[in-house]
Structure formats: structure tokens, C-alpha cells
Design an enzyme around this catalytic site. Structure first.
Site, PDB file in Angstrom:
ATOM      1  N   ASP A 166       0.840  -1.194   0.000  1.00 18.33           N
ATOM      2  CA  ASP A 166       0.000   0.000   0.000  1.00 18.33           C
ATOM      3  C   ASP A 166       0.876   1.246   0.000  1.00 18.33           C
ATOM      4  O   ASP A 166       2.035   1.208   0.436  1.00 18.33           O
ATOM      5  CB  ASP A 166      -0.921   0.001   1.223  1.00 18.33           C
ATOM      6  CG  ASP A 166      -2.042  -1.015   1.111  1.00 18.33           C
ATOM      7  OD1 ASP A 166      -2.315  -1.463  -0.017  1.00 18.33           O
ATOM      8  OD2 ASP A 166      -2.632  -1.368   2.150  1.00 18.33           O
ATOM      9  N   ASP A 253      -8.186  -8.273  -1.507  1.00 16.86           N
ATOM     10  CA  ASP A 253      -7.183  -9.101  -0.853  1.00 16.86           C
ATOM     11  C   ASP A 253      -7.760 -10.462  -0.456  1.00 16.86           C
ATOM     12  O   ASP A 253      -7.090 -11.490  -0.561  1.00 16.86           O
ATOM     13  CB  ASP A 253      -6.606  -8.381   0.357  1.00 16.86           C
ATOM     14  CG  ASP A 253      -7.685  -7.857   1.302  1.00 16.86           C
ATOM     15  OD1 ASP A 253      -8.874  -7.865   0.929  1.00 16.86           O
ATOM     16  OD2 ASP A 253      -7.331  -7.439   2.424  1.00 16.86           O
TER      17      ASP A 253
END
Length: 357
Positions: A166, A253
């Protein structure tokens, strides 16, 4: 490789400097300049012979190079380096700080920035003006701001290993090195820094939460290593999965963990290992609140902070199972590895059935 280059291509460098370490072992007669030159030349020939033997032995028996010489090898094999993929949106200020940090990561071949600021040109010229940089940066402009863009099988990825991160996460370089070494041993699994677990409830309903024990079943892809094959597999999933992820901006995810688990089941059958392997980081920081915009309450502070985010994840997994005709692919693991001096448990591949539910 630098040390070997000096030995092979500059023997005069070795003679006068290296000889001092051996001079005390020679008799007074042998300390004449001619003897020094002969001794230095002999030393050079011995080192060259060892390196040549190691090189030839590796050609005949790959991987058999003595450990002491292993660090001198130079290889372009796809599984000896990795590509970092980092999607970013509205965090350019923070992005540059992270790129500077990750420039020092060994074995990192390139960083692909998935540029999600639609209509804005990526700051490539500005970044290059701050160079030179050790690791090349590639900006991939997107036409839609979608979570699944982080899993696009970009043709520029030529390494087996992919690290997805991220754009608000800073992980220490030793932690990344350690996780990559774990992945090289378990290349079919997803090696991640943050673990989650799923729980089954009545009527086929599931929830996803932070583990309260050492048992987990997912690794968040906001900080995970996995094989590049899974990018294509994710891209080829049922369109209903993509529509769900796109519509609620969540759960990409969870879907990737399921994709990995299905592939493992297909390859290893009933003895397939769990998809996720947890590597607990020693130093990992979320930096989202350090940007000027976030401090003023106007910046992007992360999708995970939205109301209902956790509830959506359980809903996603429940719907995914329906898309896959009632099959729950996730299995539990209880192995956690970390970069410390303490002895850690061993991860076995493939895993035993006792870790499954």
C-alpha cells in the site's frame, strides 16, 4: 562481485597490499622483491582457479557452488529478484518518501506505481530530477480507479516474485529481505506481513477479523509476496467477483487469498498447504496521517477506516463462496515467522491436513 573483479583484473593491487599479511610467514631470504612477486602471483592463480572451478561446477551442477562463494555470483534468474507493485491515489507527497526508502532494498528489480489519480500526469520528471536512483520506477496510468488494478498482469513484470504494498505503508528493509527469503522457500504460497482469519457461522455466513490466537487463514495483500502467476489467475476470475469488489471498493485481498488457495488445491490435492504464511514484521509503520492533507482532514486516509468496512469483508467472503458453488477454499495456518535471534518454528511444504478445517 566487486572483490572478485579486483582479484581477476588487477593483480598488481593484490601483490603489494595483500602480501603484508603473509610476509611474516616467510623466511628472510624469501622476503626479496622477486619472491614477493612470485608469491603474489601464486596467490592470484589460486583464487582464480577456485572461482573458475566454482563457475564450471555451477554450469554442470546448478546450485552446487560453495556457500562461501555464493555471494559473488551474478545472476539474472527470475526468482532471484522481485518486482514491487504499489497502487497510489492522492498521496504523491507520501509516495516520494516511500520510494526513497525502498530504493535501498536488495534484490528489488523495479517498482511499478499503479497511478490511480485519473486525469493527472504522474510525477515522473520530478522523480527523475531527484536522481540518480538505484531502482527504476515505472508509472502505469489507469483510466479507472479500481482496487483490482493492483493485480493487473503488467507485461513489464519479468520476475517470479511480486511484492504488493500500500502507498501508506513503510516496512523496514531487513523485514522485506527476510520475507523475500521466506517466499523463496515457499513460492506457491502468499507470504504476508498482516494476518487475518475467517470464521464460519450458521447458514453459510462468514466473517473476517483480526486473529485472537495464533491461527489465521489470510494474509493482506497490502503487504505481501506472491508468485506472478496469481496476477493472471486473479484477472481471469468470474466477472461477478470483479463487479462485487469494484462496487464496494473492498475485499480484493480476500479474493486473492482464495485464488491462491484454489491453485494450491488443484496442484497438491487434499494435502495442499494453506494459502497464507505470516511473517511478523519488526518495524512496520502506517504513514497515512503524516500527509498535510490528512492532517487537515482533507486527505485520503484509507478505505479501511470507512464505517462498515469490516462488515463488508464478511459479506464479500460469503458471496465469493456462492460464486464458487459453495466451496470455501481458505484453510488455517498457525505458523508465524519473524526476524529475531530466537529459534522459529519450521514451515513445512506441503502442509499436513491437521491445519485444515
Amino acid at each position: 562481485m566487486t572483490g572478485v573483479s579486483i582479484i581477476l583484473y588487477n593483480p598488481l593491487y593484490i601483490g603489494p597490499h595483500w602480501f603484508k599479511g603473509f610476509e611474516k610467514w616467510l623466511s628472510p631470504q624469501d622476503r626479496m622483491p622477486s619472491k614477493k612477486l612470485k608469491f603474489s602471483s601464486l596467490l592470484v592463480l589460486v583464487v582464480v582457479a577456485i572461482c573458475f572451478y566454482a563457475w564450471m561446477d555451477d554450469l554442470i551442477n546448478p546450485g552446487s557452488v560453495p556457500h562461501a562463494l555464493q555471494r559473488f555470483k551474478s545472476s539474472n534468474k527470475a526468482n532471484e529478484s522481485f518486482t514491487m507493485i504499489m497502487p497510489t491515489f492522492d498521496r504523491t507527497e507520501l509516495l516520494f518518501d516511500l520510494l526513497k526508502h525502498y530504493q535501498a532494498v536488495p534484490y528489488l528489480k523495479q517498482i511499478i506505481i499503479v497511478w490511480q489519480n485519473i486525469g493527472q500526469k504522474p510525477p515522473l520528471e520530478l522523480w527523475e530530477s531527484l536522481g540518480p536512483h538505484l531502482v527504476p520506477i515505472l508509472f502505469k496510468e489507469q483510466t479507472q480507479n479500481l482496487l483490482r488494478n493492483r493485480f493487473l498482469p503488467f507485461p513489464e513484470i519479468d520476475t517470479e516474485a511480486v511484492l504488493t504494498l500500500d502507498d501508506d505503508l513503510q516496512i523496514s528493509i531487513p523485514d522485506i529481505n527476510f520475507a523475500f527469503s521466506v517466499w523463496t522457500q515457499f513460492q506457491d504460497q502468499l507470504v504476508g506481513f498482516v494476518a487475518r482469519t475467517h470464521t464460519a457461522h450458521a447458514k453459510g455466513v462468514y466473517t473476517v477479523s483480526t486473529p485472537k490466537t495464533d491461527r489465521y487463514s489470510l494474509a493482506l495483500t497490502g503487504a505481501s509476496f506472491f508468485h506472478r502467476r496469481y496476477l493472471k489467475l486473479y484477472h481471469d476470475q468470474d466477472s461477478r467477483l470483479h463487479i462485487l469488489v469494484d462496487s464496494i471498493k473492498n475485499c480484493e485481498d480476500i479474493a486473492m487469498n482464495c485464488v491462491v488457495s484454489f491453485w494450491l488445491l488443484q496442484r497438491y490435492g487434499p494435502d495442499a498447504p494453506p494459502a497464507a504464511v505470516h511473517v511478523k514484521p519488526v518495524d512496520m509503520k502506517w504513514l497515512e496521517m503524516k500527509t498535510k492533507r490528512a492532517k487537515k482532514g482533507r486527505g485520503n486516509i484509507g478505505l479501511s477506516r470507512r464505517p462498515g468496512f469490516v462488515q463488508q469483508r464478511g459479506y464479500c467472503l460469503t458471496e465469493f463462496v456462492k460464486i464458487w458453488n459453495g466451496t470455501m477454499p481458505l484453510h488455517y495456518n498457525n505458523i508465524t515467522l519473524t526476524l529475531t535471534g530466537k529459534k522459529q518454528p519450521q514451515v513445512k511444504m506441503p502442509n499436513a491436513k491437521k491445519g485444515r478445517k
